[in-house]
Design a protein around this motif. Structure first.
Motif, PDB file in Angstrom:
ATOM      1  N   ILE A 134      83.635 191.587  22.514  1.00 42.20           N
ATOM      2  CA  ILE A 134      84.810 191.003  23.144  1.00 42.20           C
ATOM      3  C   ILE A 134      84.654 191.252  24.636  1.00 42.20           C
ATOM      4  CG2 ILE A 134      87.324 191.055  23.365  1.00 42.20           C
ATOM      5  CD1 ILE A 134      87.453 192.089  20.495  1.00 42.20           C
ATOM      6  N   GLU A 135      84.363 190.196  25.372  1.00 44.83           N
ATOM      7  CA  GLU A 135      84.100 190.339  26.794  1.00 44.83           C
ATOM      8  C   GLU A 135      85.380 190.579  27.593  1.00 44.83           C
ATOM      9  OE1 GLU A 135      81.196 190.582  27.953  1.00 44.83           O
ATOM     10  OE2 GLU A 135      79.957 189.839  26.289  1.00 44.83           O
ATOM     11  N   ARG A 136      86.476 190.012  27.113  1.00 45.02           N
ATOM     12  CA  ARG A 136      87.726 190.126  27.866  1.00 45.02           C
ATOM     13  C   ARG A 136      88.897 189.881  26.924  1.00 45.02           C
ATOM     14  NH1 ARG A 136      90.750 186.141  30.872  1.00 45.02           N
ATOM     15  NH2 ARG A 136      91.887 187.022  32.652  1.00 45.02           N
ATOM     16  N   ALA A 137      89.944 190.667  27.087  1.00 46.91           N
ATOM     17  CA  ALA A 137      91.175 190.462  26.340  1.00 46.91           C
ATOM     18  C   ALA A 137      92.339 190.719  27.290  1.00 46.91           C
ATOM     19  CB  ALA A 137      91.258 191.396  25.142  1.00 46.91           C
ATOM     20  N   VAL A 138      93.266 189.781  27.372  1.00 46.15           N
ATOM     21  CA  VAL A 138      94.386 189.914  28.303  1.00 46.15           C
ATOM     22  C   VAL A 138      95.620 189.266  27.697  1.00 46.15           C
ATOM     23  CG1 VAL A 138      93.732 187.795  29.502  1.00 46.15           C
ATOM     24  CG2 VAL A 138      95.163 189.475  30.681  1.00 46.15           C
ATOM     25  N   GLU A 152     101.133 186.488  23.333  1.00 43.88           N
ATOM     26  CA  GLU A 152      99.907 185.699  23.346  1.00 43.88           C
ATOM     27  C   GLU A 152      98.790 186.507  24.013  1.00 43.88           C
ATOM     28  OE1 GLU A 152     100.540 181.993  25.278  1.00 43.88           O
ATOM     29  OE2 GLU A 152     102.232 181.416  24.003  1.00 43.88           O
ATOM     30  N   VAL A 153      97.657 186.603  23.325  1.00 43.52           N
ATOM     31  CA  VAL A 153      96.507 187.328  23.852  1.00 43.52           C
ATOM     32  C   VAL A 153      95.308 186.398  23.913  1.00 43.52           C
ATOM     33  CG1 VAL A 153      94.977 189.318  23.585  1.00 43.52           C
ATOM     34  CG2 VAL A 153      97.361 189.469  22.826  1.00 43.52           C
ATOM     35  N   ARG A 154      94.681 186.335  25.084  1.00 43.83           N
ATOM     36  CA  ARG A 154      93.455 185.548  25.224  1.00 43.83           C
ATOM     37  C   ARG A 154      92.260 186.455  24.961  1.00 43.83           C
ATOM     38  NH1 ARG A 154      91.165 181.008  29.135  1.00 43.83           N
ATOM     39  NH2 ARG A 154      88.946 181.459  28.919  1.00 43.83           N
ATOM     40  N   PHE A 155      91.349 185.962  24.108  1.00 41.40           N
ATOM     41  CA  PHE A 155      90.109 186.670  23.810  1.00 41.40           C
ATOM     42  C   PHE A 155      88.924 185.816  24.256  1.00 41.40           C
ATOM     43  CE2 PHE A 155      93.128 188.088  20.542  1.00 41.40           C
ATOM     44  CZ  PHE A 155      93.028 189.471  20.659  1.00 41.40           C
ATOM     45  N   ASP A 156      88.075 186.386  25.073  1.00 44.69           N
ATOM     46  CA  ASP A 156      86.787 185.786  25.406  1.00 44.69           C
ATOM     47  C   ASP A 156      85.732 186.640  24.718  1.00 44.69           C
ATOM     48  OD1 ASP A 156      88.018 183.900  27.084  1.00 44.69           O
ATOM     49  OD2 ASP A 156      87.982 185.293  28.770  1.00 44.69           O
ATOM     50  N   ALA A 157      85.015 186.043  23.774  1.00 51.91           N
ATOM     51  CA  ALA A 157      84.109 186.828  22.940  1.00 51.91           C
ATOM     52  C   ALA A 157      82.785 186.113  22.719  1.00 51.91           C
ATOM     53  CB  ALA A 157      84.766 187.129  21.588  1.00 51.91           C
ATOM     54  N   GLN A 180      79.656 181.687  23.015  1.00 51.39           N
ATOM     55  CA  GLN A 180      80.842 182.151  23.724  1.00 51.39           C
ATOM     56  C   GLN A 180      82.069 181.434  23.184  1.00 51.39           C
ATOM     57  OE1 GLN A 180      80.081 181.522  27.915  1.00 51.39           O
ATOM     58  NE2 GLN A 180      79.130 183.533  28.125  1.00 51.39           N
ATOM     59  N   THR A 181      83.105 182.184  22.862  1.00 52.46           N
ATOM     60  CA  THR A 181      84.340 181.616  22.346  1.00 52.46           C
ATOM     61  C   THR A 181      85.503 182.034  23.240  1.00 52.46           C
ATOM     62  OG1 THR A 181      84.787 183.499  20.893  1.00 52.46           O
ATOM     63  CG2 THR A 181      83.478 181.686  19.982  1.00 52.46           C
ATOM     64  N   HIS A 182      86.502 181.155  23.324  1.00 51.59           N
ATOM     65  CA  HIS A 182      87.678 181.413  24.151  1.00 51.59           C
ATOM     66  C   HIS A 182      88.901 180.978  23.355  1.00 51.59           C
ATOM     67  CE1 HIS A 182      84.752 181.812  27.418  1.00 51.59           C
ATOM     68  NE2 HIS A 182      84.261 180.649  27.023  1.00 51.59           N
ATOM     69  N   ASP A 183      89.715 181.939  22.958  1.00 52.15           N
ATOM     70  CA  ASP A 183      90.856 181.646  22.102  1.00 52.15           C
ATOM     71  C   ASP A 183      92.097 182.387  22.585  1.00 52.15           C
ATOM     72  OD1 ASP A 183      89.580 180.134  19.706  1.00 52.15           O
ATOM     73  OD2 ASP A 183      88.317 181.907  19.927  1.00 52.15           O
ATOM     74  N   VAL A 184      93.251 181.788  22.324  1.00 50.42           N
ATOM     75  CA  VAL A 184      94.523 182.461  22.541  1.00 50.42           C
ATOM     76  C   VAL A 184      95.186 182.641  21.182  1.00 50.42           C
ATOM     77  CG1 VAL A 184      96.823 182.315  23.553  1.00 50.42           C
ATOM     78  CG2 VAL A 184      94.839 181.570  24.871  1.00 50.42           C
ATOM     79  N   TRP A 185      95.430 183.895  20.820  1.00 50.15           N
ATOM     80  CA  TRP A 185      96.073 184.219  19.550  1.00 50.15           C
ATOM     81  C   TRP A 185      97.488 184.710  19.826  1.00 50.15           C
ATOM     82  CZ3 TRP A 185      92.572 187.034  15.456  1.00 50.15           C
ATOM     83  CH2 TRP A 185      91.480 186.214  15.153  1.00 50.15           C
ATOM     84  N   THR A 186      98.444 184.240  19.026  1.00 50.48           N
ATOM     85  CA  THR A 186      99.833 184.656  19.171  1.00 50.48           C
ATOM     86  C   THR A 186     100.223 185.563  18.010  1.00 50.48           C
ATOM     87  OG1 THR A 186     100.401 182.589  20.294  1.00 50.48           O
ATOM     88  CG2 THR A 186     102.216 183.881  19.388  1.00 50.48           C
TER      89      THR A 186
END
Length: 207
Positions: A134-138, A152-157, A180-186
């Motif tokens: 997981i490169e980034r989570a915010v 809502e959390v954005r994950f760049d993985a 590379q994946t980019h998702d927003v999970w609620t």
């Protein structure tokens, strides 16, 4: 951060103090435009991108509302736990573990996951996926509607994805090339309810 009992897993990893955390983060600086420090402790250790952004500006109001309604909520611990939940949910989906998903996912997302698993099983396919990093989570946004909290959390993985047939042969993907994946999970929870779980209720793929 993961509870021993499956039914309490997201409760344990998404924002509740258990007595085993690191030292609490410091009180944030004053909110821009205000004269006093923000009336919430442990909201975020840093705000700058270079030192590790915890939440976007637009999430601040929602976070304050959630903490006011539930003082035990800890935003830094939530973000750490959200990353654990991200891994748990992905791995459960990849394995086709419906029972595990039932404790972690709700609403239309759960129905979509189960439908995809059913279709995959009918075709005789198995996923041999790996979450590399997981490169980034915010936290991108947060809100409290009545007693219902949504974050809502954005994950760049980076994920290595492989699909195999019944014979174990690779029909798609490669374990040597991560995607590379980019998702927003609620995640959602009713504060004060007997059910302590935060459930994944929405997913969006972003650029």
């Amino acid at each position: 951060m993961v509870a021993l009992f499956v039914g309490l897993r997201l409760y344990a990893v998404l924002g509740r103090r258990t007595g085993h955390e690191q030292q609490p983060v410091t009180r944030p600086d004053a909110v821009p435009g205000s004269e006093a420090p923000a009336p919430i402790t442990d909201i975020a250790p840093e705000r700058s991108e270079g030192s590790g952004l915890v939440y976007e500006d637009r999430a601040a109001t929602g976070i304050r509302a959630i903490v006011s309604a539930d003082p035990a909520f800890d935003v830094a611990r939530f973000l750490e736990g959200a990353q654990a939940a991200y891994r748990m949910i992905l791995e459960a989906f990849w394995k086709g573990d419906r029972e595990e998903l039932a404790y972690l996912v709700g609403g239309d997302v759960r129905a979509s996951f189960e439908e995809a698993i059913t279709e995959r099983d009918a075709q005789g396919y198995k996923l041999d996926n790996r979450l590399i990093a997981i490169e980034r989570a915010v936290i991108e946004d947060a809100e409290l509607n009545g007693r219902t909290a949504r974050i809502e959390v954005r994950f760049d993985a980076d994920i290595a994805a492989v699909t195999r047939n019944e014979a174990g042969e690779v029909v798609a993907g490669s374990l040597s090339d991560a995607v590379q994946t980019h998702d927003v999970w609620t995640f959602e929870r009713t504060l004060g309810s007997d059910d302590p779980n935060w459930l994944l209720v929405e997913t969006d793929e972003v650029a």
